[in-house]
Design an enzyme around this catalytic site. Sequence first.
Site, mmCIF file in Angstrom:
data_model
loop_
_atom_site.group_PDB
_atom_site.id
_atom_site.type_symbol
_atom_site.label_atom_id
_atom_site.label_comp_id
_atom_site.label_asym_id
_atom_site.label_seq_id
_atom_site.Cartn_x
_atom_site.Cartn_y
_atom_site.Cartn_z
ATOM 1 N N TYR A 37 0.836 -1.210 0.000
ATOM 2 C CA TYR A 37 0.000 0.000 0.000
ATOM 3 C C TYR A 37 0.874 1.264 0.000
ATOM 4 O O TYR A 37 0.653 2.190 -0.788
ATOM 5 C CB TYR A 37 -0.907 -0.043 1.233
ATOM 6 C CG TYR A 37 -1.879 1.109 1.368
ATOM 7 C CD1 TYR A 37 -3.049 1.148 0.618
ATOM 8 C CD2 TYR A 37 -1.637 2.146 2.274
ATOM 9 C CE1 TYR A 37 -3.948 2.201 0.764
ATOM 10 C CE2 TYR A 37 -2.532 3.187 2.425
ATOM 11 C CZ TYR A 37 -3.694 3.211 1.668
ATOM 12 O OH TYR A 37 -4.572 4.259 1.812
ATOM 13 N N LYS B 96 1.218 4.196 -2.848
ATOM 14 C CA LYS B 96 0.929 5.608 -2.577
ATOM 15 C C LYS B 96 2.148 6.488 -2.846
ATOM 16 O O LYS B 96 2.009 7.631 -3.291
ATOM 17 C CB LYS B 96 0.429 5.775 -1.136
ATOM 18 C CG LYS B 96 -0.894 5.061 -0.858
ATOM 19 C CD LYS B 96 -2.016 5.568 -1.754
ATOM 20 C CE LYS B 96 -3.372 4.965 -1.439
ATOM 21 N NZ LYS B 96 -4.427 5.450 -2.337
HETATM 22 P P1 NAP Z 1 -13.224 2.534 1.071
HETATM 23 O O1 NAP Z 1 -14.259 3.042 2.009
HETATM 24 O O2 NAP Z 1 -12.757 1.122 1.226
HETATM 25 O O3 NAP Z 1 -13.762 2.730 -0.434
HETATM 26 C C1 NAP Z 1 -12.992 2.317 -1.512
HETATM 27 C C2 NAP Z 1 -13.696 2.656 -2.809
HETATM 28 O O4 NAP Z 1 -12.845 2.218 -3.897
HETATM 29 C C3 NAP Z 1 -15.026 1.944 -2.982
HETATM 30 O O5 NAP Z 1 -15.934 2.840 -3.571
HETATM 31 C C4 NAP Z 1 -14.709 0.807 -3.952
HETATM 32 O O6 NAP Z 1 -15.810 0.463 -4.751
HETATM 33 C C5 NAP Z 1 -13.622 1.453 -4.806
HETATM 34 N N1 NAP Z 1 -12.787 0.477 -5.515
HETATM 35 C C6 NAP Z 1 -12.017 -0.493 -4.999
HETATM 36 N N2 NAP Z 1 -11.412 -1.195 -5.991
HETATM 37 C C7 NAP Z 1 -11.808 -0.612 -7.160
HETATM 38 C C8 NAP Z 1 -11.513 -0.869 -8.520
HETATM 39 N N3 NAP Z 1 -10.687 -1.854 -8.888
HETATM 40 N N4 NAP Z 1 -12.086 -0.066 -9.471
HETATM 41 C C9 NAP Z 1 -12.924 0.921 -9.105
HETATM 42 N N5 NAP Z 1 -13.240 1.203 -7.830
HETATM 43 C C10 NAP Z 1 -12.686 0.448 -6.867
HETATM 44 O O7 NAP Z 1 -11.918 3.439 1.103
HETATM 45 P P2 NAP Z 1 -11.657 4.946 1.656
HETATM 46 O O8 NAP Z 1 -11.163 4.845 3.040
HETATM 47 O O9 NAP Z 1 -12.824 5.805 1.340
HETATM 48 O O10 NAP Z 1 -10.393 5.358 0.775
HETATM 49 C C11 NAP Z 1 -10.510 6.083 -0.433
HETATM 50 C C12 NAP Z 1 -9.111 6.444 -0.910
HETATM 51 O O11 NAP Z 1 -8.431 7.210 0.097
HETATM 52 C C13 NAP Z 1 -8.212 5.220 -1.175
HETATM 53 O O12 NAP Z 1 -7.378 5.484 -2.277
HETATM 54 C C14 NAP Z 1 -7.400 5.107 0.090
HETATM 55 O O13 NAP Z 1 -6.190 4.438 -0.124
HETATM 56 C C15 NAP Z 1 -7.197 6.584 0.417
HETATM 57 N N6 NAP Z 1 -6.850 6.836 1.818
HETATM 58 C C16 NAP Z 1 -7.699 6.497 2.827
HETATM 59 C C17 NAP Z 1 -7.326 6.745 4.133
HETATM 60 C C18 NAP Z 1 -8.216 6.411 5.298
HETATM 61 O O14 NAP Z 1 -7.765 6.586 6.451
HETATM 62 N N7 NAP Z 1 -9.456 5.969 5.079
HETATM 63 C C19 NAP Z 1 -6.086 7.327 4.417
HETATM 64 C C20 NAP Z 1 -5.241 7.645 3.373
HETATM 65 C C21 NAP Z 1 -5.643 7.401 2.071
HETATM 66 P P3 NAP Z 1 -16.405 -1.043 -4.848
HETATM 67 O O15 NAP Z 1 -16.923 -1.392 -3.503
HETATM 68 O O16 NAP Z 1 -17.441 -0.960 -5.881
HETATM 69 O O17 NAP Z 1 -15.226 -1.919 -5.226
#
Ligand code: NAP
Length: 246
Positions: free
Chosen positions: A154, A158
């Site tokens: 991961y 990133k």
């Molecule tokens: P999340 O709640 O798990 O949601 C992930 C989203 O990505 C879902 O809508 C999922 O849709 C979609 N997705 C996954 N695989 C995919 C694919 N192959 N093609 C298209 N869509 C796909 O994650 P989140 O926490 O909101 O995170 C969103 C972004 O922020 C990510 O890039 C994550 O790495 C980044 N981020 C998050 C955090 C945190 O603390 N939460 C911190 C730093 C960075 P489906 O269910 O339809 O697959």
Amino acid sequence: MTDKKTAIVTGASRGIGKAIALELAGRGIFVIVNYNGSKDAAEAVCEEIKAKGGEAAAYQCDVSDFTACGEFFKEITKTYGRIDILINNAGITKDGLIMRMSEEDFDKVIAVNLKGDFNCIRHASRQMLKQRSGRIVNMASIVGVSGNAGQANYAASKAGIIGLTKSAAKEMASRGITVNAIAPGFIETDITAVLPDEVKESYSKAIPLGRLGKAEDVAKTVAFLASDDAGYITGQVLSVDGGMNM
Ligand code: NAP
């Protein structure tokens, strides 16, 4: 066709992507709500946007699939005529220590998080270059800057996004396209919900602003970078982390 600005938000069926879709729609932007498997959730996001007077449409596309992405962006361009904003938000985790991490888990995270961003930028840039304008915002992470035990795949994805962002920014600046990244810290979503309470508590203590982040904290920053007001900002990585990384 739409006379509004058009934004594509990948992975907008829940979490940060959903908050971004709602925020952009609230600012009068037509939003393409992309998802991979969660059709009902993506359609529910569109309904929520429409109930608030906005416009949106849900589209399935696995961002890790180069050919499928090509078809997706072709379809959007044909149907709506423009791509003004691309938010590369889709992301997954498959955590584990390097010693125990399978090749498959390494490859899968790189394929969705890093190659997915490349695929979308590659296909969206064709239309943006033609328009001589565009805003691209990529979702990196604080761990792409600092690293994190148990998240080598991961963190590498990133960190790669940061290099991709700066390269794309340099390539596209002369055509009026800005490319920036956001490095969220610890945001309360499904990705972080699986962590034990004591881990969450220890993160909270390490955050100068004293609380975990909300998806809306990230969404408002994305909306700014995607706006006309951010026209002189490109190639930057903006932390939205309550001060964790300073
Ligand atoms: P999340 O709640 O798990 O949601 C992930 C989203 O990505 C879902 O809508 C999922 O849709 C979609 N997705 C996954 N695989 C995919 C694919 N192959 N093609 C298209 N869509 C796909 O994650 P989140 O926490 O909101 O995170 C969103 C972004 O922020 C990510 O890039 C994550 O790495 C980044 N981020 C998050 C955090 C945190 O603390 N939460 C911190 C730093 C960075 P489906 O269910 O339809 O697959």
